[in-house]
Write an enzyme that holds these catalytic residues in place. Structure first.
Site, PDB file in Angstrom:
ATOM      1  N   THR A  97       0.192   6.859   6.040  1.00 44.74           N
ATOM      2  CA  THR A  97      -1.250   6.707   5.889  1.00 44.74           C
ATOM      3  C   THR A  97      -1.510   5.235   5.657  1.00 44.74           C
ATOM      4  O   THR A  97      -1.117   4.667   4.639  1.00 44.74           O
ATOM      5  CB  THR A  97      -1.776   7.545   4.716  1.00 44.74           C
ATOM      6  OG1 THR A  97      -1.483   8.921   4.966  1.00 44.74           O
ATOM      7  CG2 THR A  97      -3.281   7.378   4.562  1.00 44.74           C
ATOM      8  N   LYS A 172      -7.246  10.758   8.880  1.00 44.73           N
ATOM      9  CA  LYS A 172      -6.542  10.942   7.605  1.00 44.73           C
ATOM     10  C   LYS A 172      -7.413  10.489   6.438  1.00 44.73           C
ATOM     11  O   LYS A 172      -7.367  11.084   5.350  1.00 44.73           O
ATOM     12  CB  LYS A 172      -5.230  10.171   7.623  1.00 44.73           C
ATOM     13  CG  LYS A 172      -4.405  10.306   6.327  1.00 44.73           C
ATOM     14  CD  LYS A 172      -4.056  11.772   6.010  1.00 44.73           C
ATOM     15  CE  LYS A 172      -3.389  11.920   4.650  1.00 44.73           C
ATOM     16  NZ  LYS A 172      -2.023  11.383   4.613  1.00 44.73           N
ATOM     17  N   LYS A 240      -3.972   3.853  -2.929  1.00 42.82           N
ATOM     18  CA  LYS A 240      -3.961   3.029  -1.720  1.00 42.82           C
ATOM     19  C   LYS A 240      -4.840   3.660  -0.650  1.00 42.82           C
ATOM     20  O   LYS A 240      -5.656   2.984  -0.015  1.00 42.82           O
ATOM     21  CB  LYS A 240      -2.519   2.878  -1.229  1.00 42.82           C
ATOM     22  CG  LYS A 240      -2.353   2.215   0.134  1.00 42.82           C
ATOM     23  CD  LYS A 240      -2.150   3.241   1.256  1.00 42.82           C
ATOM     24  CE  LYS A 240      -0.871   4.051   1.074  1.00 42.82           C
ATOM     25  NZ  LYS A 240      -0.656   4.997   2.196  1.00 42.82           N
TER      26      LYS A 240
END
Length: 288
Positions: A97, A172, A240
């Site tokens: 990701t 995502k 993140k």
């Protein structure tokens, strides 16, 4: 082209299971990770060790990466000893990701060398990786995506293509946005049940069968109640992801108050030294 040899970069919580599924599907695997000891169980099963991403790429039809952060992805592909420093032709697939902008940079750099690039992040956590039931969301070269479908099917169940380079990463981000506010809901519901003196597990077993049901409630909610903070997905990596999603939403002029609140609470847990815990550890924000 016939795909036989796969180079896999990143053998952490999810990557090691994904590599094993590819090996079990009949592919010949080479692996690279920063700490060789972490890859030893895979080497013991017959996978080949490579000292650098460049060395791994030179002999692979497909290079797959599953690392931690965008900076790691950038180093793996675009660094001095990166995949694109040696590879010619074939495919590269980043399943980390990561940043949609970086996915587009890698796509352009790969195209200059005749390499088809696909960004294909996944959802499903450690359970999905172990069970080969990951959701895989892809962007980039559509022809390459179709050729890579047998590879993806060895690791996942729901596999979809969404468009140009970066589209997999944007998808995502939508997944992470849905999870972020949902995790607060799960933790708040279970903390509330406990504070009201209820059997929280019985509450979970009841409400998961109705409109409140979700993967997070059924799987991570149980871990919360058992006091299991082991990471299927690290808080540090979730933070993140949330930062990437917030940045891309701001660029589009979209406000995401639920996501911003989730990031705030997870930031507080990280500040308490819990960044290496699983995301279900959010329950500690409510219960201490």
């Amino acid at each position: 082209m016939a795909i036989r040899k796969i180079g896999f970069i990143g053998t952490g919580v999810m990557g090691s299971s994904m590599a094993r599924h590819l090996q079990n599907a009949g592919y010949e695997l080479s692996v690279y990770t920063r700490t060789r000891a972490k890859a030893q169980p895979l080497l013991d099963s017959g996978m080949k060790w490579c000292d650098t991403p460049a060395a791994l790429a030179g002999d692979a039809d497909v290079v797959i990466s599953m690392v931690g952060y965008p900076r790691d992805v950038e180093e793996v592909y675009l660094g001095e000893n990166g995949v694109l420093s040696t590879k010619q032709g074939g495919f590269v697939v980043d399943m980390t990701t990561s940043s949609p902008k970086l996915a587009r940079r890698i796509y352009e750099a790969a195209r200059e060398k005749g390499i088809a690039s696909v960004d294909a992040p996944v959802s499903g956590g450690d359970l999905g990786a172990r069970n080969a039931s990951l959701a895989i969301m892809a962007g980039g070269d559509e022809t390459a995506f179709n050729e890579l479908l047998p590879v993806f099917r060895a690791m996942g169940k729901t596999i979809n293509y969404f468009g140009a380079a970066g589209s997999g990463q944007y998808t995502k981000m939508a997944n992470q946005i849905a999870i972020a506010a949902g995790m607060l809901g799960v933790a708040e519901a279970l903390a509330y049940a406990q504070k009201m003196g209820l059997d929280a597990m019985k509450v979970l077993e009841t409400i998961e069968t109705g409109a409140a049901g979700s993967w997070s409630l059924s799987n991570l909610g149980r871990r919360m109640l058992k006091g299991d903070d082991q990471p299927g997905f690290y808080i540090k990596h979730f933070l993140k992801d949330m930062r990437i999603a917030i940045e891309s939403a701001e660029e589009a002029g979209l406000e995401l108050p639920g996501l911003n609140k989730a990031r705030e609470l997870y930031d507080q847990l990280a500040g308490r030294g819990m960044e290496d815990k699983g995301t279900q550890a959010i329950i500690h924000w409510y219960l201490g």
